[in-house]
Design a protein around this motif. Structure first.
Motif, mmCIF file in Angstrom:
data_model
loop_
_atom_site.group_PDB
_atom_site.id
_atom_site.type_symbol
_atom_site.label_atom_id
_atom_site.label_comp_id
_atom_site.label_asym_id
_atom_site.label_seq_id
_atom_site.Cartn_x
_atom_site.Cartn_y
_atom_site.Cartn_z
ATOM 1 N N ALA A 25 16.180 -13.328 107.108
ATOM 2 C CA ALA A 25 16.527 -14.435 106.214
ATOM 3 C C ALA A 25 15.995 -15.747 106.767
ATOM 4 C CB ALA A 25 18.039 -14.510 106.023
ATOM 5 N N LEU A 26 16.145 -15.934 108.053
ATOM 6 C CA LEU A 26 15.683 -17.159 108.699
ATOM 7 C C LEU A 26 14.169 -17.291 108.609
ATOM 8 C CD1 LEU A 26 16.583 -19.635 110.315
ATOM 9 C CD2 LEU A 26 16.453 -18.257 112.384
ATOM 10 N N ALA A 51 14.355 -27.644 96.671
ATOM 11 C CA ALA A 51 14.149 -26.394 97.415
ATOM 12 C C ALA A 51 14.041 -26.678 98.909
ATOM 13 C CB ALA A 51 12.896 -25.676 96.924
ATOM 14 N N SER A 52 13.275 -27.690 99.266
ATOM 15 C CA SER A 52 13.111 -28.042 100.675
ATOM 16 C C SER A 52 14.445 -28.408 101.306
ATOM 17 C CB SER A 52 12.122 -29.202 100.816
ATOM 18 O OG SER A 52 12.084 -29.651 102.152
ATOM 19 N N SER A 53 15.210 -29.227 100.620
ATOM 20 C CA SER A 53 16.509 -29.663 101.138
ATOM 21 C C SER A 53 17.479 -28.491 101.273
ATOM 22 C CB SER A 53 17.088 -30.733 100.200
ATOM 23 O OG SER A 53 18.348 -31.128 100.625
ATOM 24 N N SER A 54 17.539 -27.659 100.236
ATOM 25 C CA SER A 54 18.448 -26.507 100.278
ATOM 26 C C SER A 54 18.032 -25.501 101.343
ATOM 27 C CB SER A 54 18.504 -25.826 98.906
ATOM 28 O OG SER A 54 19.071 -26.691 97.954
ATOM 29 N N GLY A 60 19.686 -24.222 108.847
ATOM 30 C CA GLY A 60 20.721 -24.675 109.787
ATOM 31 C C GLY A 60 21.911 -23.737 109.820
ATOM 32 N N SER A 61 22.330 -23.291 108.647
ATOM 33 C CA SER A 61 23.459 -22.363 108.569
ATOM 34 C C SER A 61 23.121 -21.018 109.193
ATOM 35 C CB SER A 61 23.886 -22.165 107.111
ATOM 36 O OG SER A 61 24.380 -23.369 106.585
ATOM 37 N N LEU A 62 21.920 -20.531 108.946
ATOM 38 C CA LEU A 62 21.498 -19.259 109.535
ATOM 39 C C LEU A 62 21.428 -19.361 111.054
ATOM 40 C CD1 LEU A 62 18.772 -18.274 106.946
ATOM 41 C CD2 LEU A 62 20.847 -16.958 107.448
ATOM 42 N N PRO A 68 27.675 -17.058 104.945
ATOM 43 C CA PRO A 68 28.169 -17.457 103.614
ATOM 44 C C PRO A 68 27.604 -18.802 103.147
ATOM 45 C CG PRO A 68 29.966 -16.562 104.911
ATOM 46 C CD PRO A 68 28.793 -16.716 105.842
ATOM 47 N N ASP A 69 27.566 -19.791 104.035
ATOM 48 C CA ASP A 69 27.017 -21.090 103.659
ATOM 49 C C ASP A 69 25.513 -20.983 103.407
ATOM 50 O OD1 ASP A 69 27.381 -23.997 103.257
ATOM 51 O OD2 ASP A 69 25.993 -24.115 104.952
ATOM 52 N N ALA A 70 24.825 -20.207 104.217
ATOM 53 C CA ALA A 70 23.386 -20.009 104.033
ATOM 54 C C ALA A 70 23.113 -19.401 102.662
ATOM 55 C CB ALA A 70 22.823 -19.122 105.141
ATOM 56 N N MET A 71 23.919 -18.425 102.264
ATOM 57 C CA MET A 71 23.723 -17.793 100.958
ATOM 58 C C MET A 71 23.948 -18.795 99.826
ATOM 59 S SD MET A 71 25.027 -13.865 101.313
ATOM 60 C CE MET A 71 26.479 -14.096 102.300
ATOM 61 N N THR A 72 24.924 -19.663 99.975
ATOM 62 C CA THR A 72 25.167 -20.703 98.963
ATOM 63 C C THR A 72 23.959 -21.615 98.834
ATOM 64 O OG1 THR A 72 27.546 -20.644 99.362
ATOM 65 C CG2 THR A 72 26.678 -22.624 98.317
#
Length: 95
Positions: A25-26, A51-54, A60-62, A68-72
């Motif tokens: 994922a990372l 897209a870049s921001s998300s 960062g979450s990964l 869970p936050d990364a998936m959001t």
């Protein structure tokens, strides 16, 4: 503009995160963000900025292990990219 490529990489990152594969994922998220930033620098567009921001948030979450936050974040990026791809397909600019 790399729209479809960033969309595919975001989808891959989301699928890997859902499977618990943080490393895959990372990697996909980093590749997608790199293309989104490159595209945004070439031609400023809101979908690539979002897209870049998300993707940056997802990375960062990964990196901190918060799947869970990364998936959001990845879902948000993917939704925006899907909307844009659908728009361009309706306009006949993408196949």
């Amino acid at each position: 503009m790399h729209l479809v490529e960033v969309q595919k990489l975001s989808q891959q990152a989301l699928e890997a995160a859902k499977q618990g594969n943080k490393d895959a994922a990372l990697e996909s998220a980093k590749q997608g963000r790199k293309l989104a930033v490159q595209s945004y620098k070439e031609k400023s567009t809101m979908p690539m900025q979002v897209a870049s921001s998300s993707l940056k948030g997802a990375i960062g979450s990964l990196e901190s292990g918060n799947l869970p936050d990364a998936m959001t974040q990845l879902e948000h990026a993917l939704n925006k990219l899907n909307e844009e791809v659908d728009y361009y397909k309706k306009e006949g600019k993408l196949k």
